[in-house]
Motif scaffolding. Structure first.
Motif, PDB file in Angstrom:
ATOM      1  N   ILE A 110       0.829  -1.212   0.000  1.00 22.10           N
ATOM      2  CA  ILE A 110       0.000   0.000   0.000  1.00 22.10           C
ATOM      3  C   ILE A 110       0.859   1.255   0.000  1.00 22.10           C
ATOM      4  O   ILE A 110       0.537   2.259  -0.647  1.00 22.10           O
ATOM      5  CB  ILE A 110      -0.947   0.006   1.219  1.00 22.10           C
ATOM      6  N   THR A 111       1.978   1.201   0.725  1.00 25.19           N
ATOM      7  CA  THR A 111       2.878   2.363   0.802  1.00 25.19           C
ATOM      8  C   THR A 111       3.942   2.347  -0.290  1.00 25.19           C
ATOM      9  O   THR A 111       4.909   3.118  -0.232  1.00 25.19           O
ATOM     10  CB  THR A 111       3.560   2.436   2.187  1.00 25.19           C
ATOM     11  N   ALA A 112       3.770   1.452  -1.287  1.00 28.03           N
ATOM     12  CA  ALA A 112       4.659   1.383  -2.457  1.00 28.03           C
ATOM     13  C   ALA A 112       6.112   1.135  -2.064  1.00 28.03           C
ATOM     14  O   ALA A 112       7.033   1.611  -2.725  1.00 28.03           O
ATOM     15  CB  ALA A 112       4.535   2.658  -3.302  1.00 28.03           C
ATOM     16  N   TYR A 113       6.316   0.380  -0.983  1.00 33.24           N
ATOM     17  CA  TYR A 113       7.663   0.036  -0.520  1.00 33.24           C
ATOM     18  C   TYR A 113       8.516   1.279  -0.300  1.00 33.24           C
ATOM     19  O   TYR A 113       9.738   1.256  -0.494  1.00 33.24           O
ATOM     20  CB  TYR A 113       8.360  -0.936  -1.492  1.00 33.24           C
ATOM     21  N   ASP A 114       7.869   2.359   0.093  1.00 36.27           N
ATOM     22  CA  ASP A 114       8.545   3.628   0.340  1.00 36.27           C
ATOM     23  C   ASP A 114       9.032   3.647   1.784  1.00 36.27           C
ATOM     24  O   ASP A 114       8.246   3.808   2.719  1.00 36.27           O
ATOM     25  CB  ASP A 114       7.567   4.783   0.085  1.00 36.27           C
ATOM     26  N   SER A 115      10.343   3.506   1.967  1.00 33.10           N
ATOM     27  CA  SER A 115      10.893   3.384   3.320  1.00 33.10           C
ATOM     28  C   SER A 115      10.783   4.675   4.124  1.00 33.10           C
ATOM     29  O   SER A 115      10.953   4.659   5.344  1.00 33.10           O
ATOM     30  CB  SER A 115      12.350   2.923   3.263  1.00 33.10           C
ATOM     31  N   THR A 116      10.523   5.797   3.447  1.00 34.85           N
ATOM     32  CA  THR A 116      10.300   7.018   4.217  1.00 34.85           C
ATOM     33  C   THR A 116       8.968   6.958   4.950  1.00 34.85           C
ATOM     34  O   THR A 116       8.772   7.656   5.950  1.00 34.85           O
ATOM     35  CB  THR A 116      10.327   8.267   3.308  1.00 34.85           C
ATOM     36  N   ARG A 117       8.065   6.124   4.454  1.00 32.83           N
ATOM     37  CA  ARG A 117       6.755   5.959   5.093  1.00 32.83           C
ATOM     38  C   ARG A 117       6.729   4.748   6.029  1.00 32.83           C
ATOM     39  O   ARG A 117       6.209   4.828   7.143  1.00 32.83           O
ATOM     40  CB  ARG A 117       5.656   5.807   4.038  1.00 32.83           C
TER      41      ARG A 117
END
Length: 379
Positions: A267-274
């Motif tokens: 869901i968070t597009a594998y975005d590690s900032t999130r």
């Protein structure tokens, strides 16, 4: 600590065997092991080693590891990739495979994964497919990879359809978990790895969970408790892997919290900032216990105890803590539908009857999980 002061018979070394017949290997746990890694790796009989690492780890440890290997007469190459989950891709796999071939790595030689779970999974998969399989060594540099992804032989990359959906089972020849390397980790990464440590207590060892409640601060501080936490986690995972190497039964228990956690990562597009993997797992562990409690399987007090401990360690425990939101119920269900534990279109969850009493629950009704997720999103 200088390389001269590190002995092969390091008295603080903890050895965890993984007895898989002709594919058996050891997990070595202790401080300062990277400086003697060359001798340990050379003992495997290779003539060359292709180190795969990332841009965060390379300036910290690659030169030390390469020098240790070269001192034993091994020919060494280093391939450095961007950090982050996005590196677990087809493009990166091609790059690593080509680099390993360019380094003239033969079947008797080694690929050495120096990094966290992303590098370990990617380099291990490359080792599994180059020349139809070459040997590899894991030198994990994060708590998460030391206690989880470096052990057990799961390798792979992500697809646009979900996480870890393309890969192979390929056991390492050796795992070297130098716990001193964790001293350089940001606190967020330590916390994320700690979620996987706690998981082992929640699966089938309430005494270890209680130990974690009493000793977690020592794990973070680099006290001897850190080595014991890593070693005990590896013992727990190794025992499951030996019983069920290819995840046809008990090994699915290791995915406690992961059906929820992997959905959040997608869901968070594998975005590690999130969101990073361990944070998704922490939320997922709490959800697994709250879902179990909602089904009257688990005492609500146990779910509260799990949440309280993870919260004390600084980890997120609720969907509302996902930066940018966690999407809709339908989006979460769609993400879960790509989970590797789906069979015949029905979701399989790892649920719990209490702390240390987890079990595989196949065929959970969609209406039950939908109602639960709706409550979680609004909480």
């Amino acid at each position: 600590m200088t390389s001269a002061s590190v002995r092969m018979d390091n008295p603080s070394l903890i050895t965890v065997p993984v007895p898989l017949g002709d594919r058996a290997y050891e997990i070595l746990v202790g401080r300062g092991l990277i400086e003697s890694a060359g001798a340990r790796i050379a003992a495997l009989g290779a003539r060359a080693a292709a180190i795969v690492t990332d841009e965060h780890v390379e300036p910290l440890y690659a030169a030390t590891l390469a020098a240790s290997l070269e001192a034993q007469g091994l020919r060494v190459s280093v391939t450095t990739l961007p950090p982050g989950e996005a590196t677990k891709s087809y493009a990166s796999l091609e790059r690593v495979c080509d680099a390993v071939l360019a380094a003239k790595i033969e079947r008797g030689d080694l690929v050495v994964a120096l990094g966290g779970g992303v590098i370990g999974d990617l380099a291990g998969f490359a080792a599994a497919v180059v020349r139809r399989g070459v040997r590899f060594v894991q030198v994990p540099t994060t708590l998460l990879s030391q206690v989880d992804s470096s052990v057990g032989g799961k390798t792979g990359i992500n697809s646009r359809h979900g996480k870890n959906l393309v890969g192979a089972f390929h056991q390492p020849s050796l795992v070297i978990a130098d716990t001193a390397l964790l001293d350089s980790l940001p606190i967020r990464e330590m916390r994320a790895g700690y979620a996987e440590v706690v998981k082992y207590g929640l699966i089938d060892d309430e005494r270890f969970f209680s130990w974690c409640e009493a000793n977690w601060q020592g794990v973070f501080a680099g006290s001897p408790e850190r080595d014991e936490a890593v070693a005990q986690s590896c013992r727990a995972k190794a025992a499951v892997v030996v019983r069920d190497e290819h995840e046809n039964g008990d090994r699915a228990l290791l995915n406690l919290g992961h059906t929820f956690g992997h959905a959040l990562e997608k869901i968070t597009a594998y975005d590690s900032t999130r969101l990073v993997h361990g944070e998704g797992v922490a939320i997922g562990l709490c959800q697994a216990f709250r879902f179990s409690a909602s089904l009257d399987l688990c005492p609500p007090a146990d779910a509260e105890r799990v949440e309280a401990h993870l919260k004390a360690a600084g980890l997120p425990t609720r969907l509302s803590q996902v930066p940018g939101g966690c999407g809709t119920v339908d989006a979460l269900l769609d993400a879960m539908a790509q989970d590797k534990k789906v069979k015949g279109g029905a979701l399989t969850f790892i649920l719990a009857r209490g702390i240390g009493r987890s079990f595989i629950a196949p065929g959970i009704a969609a209406d039950e999980i939908r109602t639960f997720l709706a409550g979680e999103i609004s909480a």
